[in-house]
Design a protein around this motif. Structure first.
Motif, PDB file in Angstrom:
ATOM      1  N   ASP A   1     -17.124  28.414   4.510  1.00 48.11           N
ATOM      2  CA  ASP A   1     -16.946  29.734   3.912  1.00 48.11           C
ATOM      3  C   ASP A   1     -17.505  30.766   4.891  1.00 48.11           C
ATOM      4  OD1 ASP A   1     -17.287  32.147   2.525  1.00 48.11           O
ATOM      5  OD2 ASP A   1     -17.790  31.165   0.638  1.00 48.11           O
ATOM      6  N   GLU A   2     -16.599  31.452   5.584  1.00 45.73           N
ATOM      7  CA  GLU A   2     -16.983  32.503   6.539  1.00 45.73           C
ATOM      8  C   GLU A   2     -16.635  33.885   5.981  1.00 45.73           C
ATOM      9  OE1 GLU A   2     -18.244  32.455   9.797  1.00 45.73           O
ATOM     10  OE2 GLU A   2     -17.926  30.415  10.570  1.00 45.73           O
ATOM     11  N   VAL A   3     -16.603  33.992   4.653  1.00 43.90           N
ATOM     12  CA  VAL A   3     -16.232  35.265   4.031  1.00 43.90           C
ATOM     13  C   VAL A   3     -17.167  36.383   4.485  1.00 43.90           C
ATOM     14  CG1 VAL A   3     -16.097  36.505   1.832  1.00 43.90           C
ATOM     15  CG2 VAL A   3     -15.079  34.224   2.056  1.00 43.90           C
ATOM     16  N   GLN A   4     -18.467  36.110   4.521  1.00 39.58           N
ATOM     17  CA  GLN A   4     -19.426  37.135   4.937  1.00 39.58           C
ATOM     18  C   GLN A   4     -19.833  37.007   6.400  1.00 39.58           C
ATOM     19  OE1 GLN A   4     -23.558  39.217   3.293  1.00 39.58           O
ATOM     20  NE2 GLN A   4     -22.152  38.197   1.931  1.00 39.58           N
ATOM     21  N   THR A   5     -19.817  35.801   6.942  1.00 38.24           N
ATOM     22  CA  THR A   5     -20.309  35.586   8.299  1.00 38.24           C
ATOM     23  C   THR A   5     -19.229  35.715   9.363  1.00 38.24           C
ATOM     24  OG1 THR A   5     -19.974  33.199   8.037  1.00 38.24           O
ATOM     25  CG2 THR A   5     -22.169  34.069   7.535  1.00 38.24           C
ATOM     26  N   GLY A   6     -17.954  35.697   8.968  1.00 40.07           N
ATOM     27  CA  GLY A   6     -16.872  35.693   9.938  1.00 40.07           C
ATOM     28  C   GLY A   6     -16.547  37.058  10.502  1.00 40.07           C
ATOM     29  N   ILE A   7     -15.637  37.086  11.451  1.00 45.88           N
ATOM     30  CA  ILE A   7     -15.130  38.306  12.097  1.00 45.88           C
ATOM     31  C   ILE A   7     -16.269  39.091  12.753  1.00 45.88           C
ATOM     32  CG2 ILE A   7     -13.524  40.240  11.893  1.00 45.88           C
ATOM     33  CD1 ILE A   7     -12.337  37.549  11.072  1.00 45.88           C
TER      34      ILE A   7
END
Length: 376
Positions: free
Chosen positions: A207-213
Motif C-alpha cells: 500500500d503506497e497510497v501515502q508513501t508513493g509518488i
C-alpha cells in the motif's frame, strides 16, 4: 444548522485559496500547510503546470467511461511501471478503491482468501480495506468484518513465520505506517516478508497510497527496501489534489482481471489522467527526488537540533516525518494552527509533517521555529 453528517472532526478554519505551501482562510490569515491535504498536494497548491494541464483538458474532454480506448491511460501506466518489476495498471478514484482492487486481484489470482496485514496499519474505510486495517477504532460499530483477514504485529518476524503457510493468498503492508504512527518497516522484517512470500507462493501487496509518488524521496517507498511487490496501490499524491487512484501489478497477474472482473465508472477519466501525468512528469525526475531527500535531511536535522531528544524523537523518510511525543499532541496541533502552521496527527502521540514536496528550506525554517515555540 448543518446539512452535513458529523463524521469529520472539522477544524474551525475555512480555507479559501492556496499557493505553493501557503493557504489563506476567509479572514485573510495565512498558514503554512504541512498537511498537504493529508499527503495529497504533492506539488503544492495551484501549481502552474497542473493548472495548465487541467484547463487544457477541460476544454477537450471530461469523461467517456472505460468503454473506449485511452492512449492517455496507456501513457500514464507506462510512466508508473517503467523501470519496475510491475507491468500493468488499473485506474480508479481513491486509495480505498485501489486497495479493494488489490484484495480482489489477489484472491481471484490465487484462489485463496486468507490475507495477512498488520496492527496499526491503515488501508481505507470500505469493507474490504477496513477489514485489512489493523486498527479497532476504524472497525468499531460495523458488525462482523469481511472474513479471512488477520492483523499481525508489525516488524515481528516470529509472528510472521508462525502465521504464514500455503493457505495465505497475500501479505498486505505499508512500508511506513503513516496513519498508524509513522512506523517504518525494519530491514530484517522486510527480508522475512520476502522469504515467506517465496516459500509459500504468497503475493505481496504494498500500500503506497501515502508513501508513493516521491513522498519518501524515491518514486515508491518500497524501492528503499528489499521488498519486491506483486501488487502496488497508489492514490493521494498521484493526482496532486485531483482524485485518482491506481493499482499496479506484475505481468503474471494480467489474465486474472479479464473483462468484467473489475471496473469503475469514473476511474481514469481524462481530467484525472491529465493531471496525474503532469505530477509524475515532475516528481519522477531524478533531480526532483534528490531535492526531496535533501530537504528531508534538512528538516529532520533542524527538528533534532531544536527539540529536546528526551521528550521527542524524529522518524520517517522523505517528507513524511513524525515527531513522537510522550504526551498527547492534540493541544500542540491546535497551538500550531493559531501560530499559522497546519499539522495532522498520526495517532494520539505523533505529529505528522506532510509538507508539499516543493516546500522551501525557508518554509521549513519557519515551521520548525513554530514547532520549537509550542513544543519547548
Amino acid at each position: 444548522m448543518t446539512y452535513l453528517f458529523n463524521n469529520y472532526a472539522r477544524r474551525a478554519v475555512h480555507l479559501v485559496k492556496g499557493q505553493g505551501t501557503v493557504v489563506t482562510d476567509d479572514k485573510g490569515k495565512d498558514y503554512l500547510d504541512f498537511t498537504s491535504g493529508i499527503a495529497v498536494v504533492s506539488l503544492g497548491h495551484a501549481h502552474p503546470a497542473i493548472v495548465k494541464a487541467l484547463q487544457e483538458q477541460s476544454e477537450k474532454l471530461w469523461h467517456i467511461s472505460n468503454l473506449f480506448e485511452s492512449p492517455e491511460q496507456e501513457k500514464l501506466a507506462e510512466s508508473l511501471t517503467k523501470n519496475t518489476d510491475l507491468s500493468y495498471a488499473l485506474f480508479c478514484n481513491s486509495g480505498a478503491e485501489a486497495n479493494e482492487a488489490a484484495i480482489k486481484l489477489a484472491r481471484k489470482h490465487t484462489g485463496k482468501h486468507h490475507i495477512l496485514s498488520f496492527k496499526q496499519s491503515f488501508h481505507g474505510r470500505t469493507f474490504g480495506a477496513m477489514a485489512a486495517t489493523g486498527q479497532d477504532k476504524i472497525q468499531q460499530g460495523f458488525g462482523p468484518m469481511l472474513q479471512s483477514f488477520e492483523a499481525l504485529p508489525f516488524n515481528d518476524v516470529k509472528s510472521l513465520k508462525q502465521a504464514t503457510n500455503d493457505s495465505v493468498a497475500a501479505i498486505m503492508l505499508e512500508v511506513i505506517q503513516a496513519e498508524g504512527g509513522v512506523n517504518s518497516i525494519e530491514p530484517a522484517f522486510a527480508e522475512a516478508v520476502m522469504a515467506a512470500c517465496n516459500e509459500h507462493n504468497i503475493l505481496l501487496i504494498i500500500d503506497e497510497v501515502q508513501t508513493g509518488i516521491g513522498r519518501t524521496g524515491t518514486r515508491y517507498a518500497y524501492e528503499q527496501t528489499a521488498l519486491k511487490p506483486d501488487i502496488v496501490s497508489l492514490a493521494k499524491g498521484l493526482g496532486g489534489g485531483f482524485p485518482i487512484g491506481a493499482l499496479l501489478a506484475g505481468e503474471e497477474l494480467f489474465d486474472t482481471f479479464g473483462p468484467g472482473a473489475h471496473g469503475t465508472t469514473f476511474g481514469g477519466n481524462p481530467l484525472a489522467i491529465s493531471v496525474a501525468q503532469t505530477v509524475v512528469h515532475h516528481v519522477f525526475d531524478p533531480a526532483f527526488l534528490q531535492d526531496v531527500q535533501e530537504k528531508s535531511e534538512y528538516l529532520k536535522k533542524q527538528l533534532q537540533s531544536e527539540l529536546p531528544n528526551d521528550k521527542y524523537s524524529i522518524r520517517g523518510q522523505g517528507l513524511l516525518v513524525g515527531i513522537h511525543s510522550n504526551k498527547e499532541i492534540a493541544p500542540f496541533i491546535q497551538a500550531a494552527e493559531k501560530q499559522g502552521l497546519l499539522l495532522v496527527p498520526a495517532g494520539t502521540n505523533v505529529i505528522r509533517l506532510l509538507p508539499p514536496l516543493t516546500v522551501s528550506k525557508e518554509e521549513i525554517d519557519q515551521a520548525v521555529a513554530i514547532l520549537k515555540n509550542i513544543l519547548t
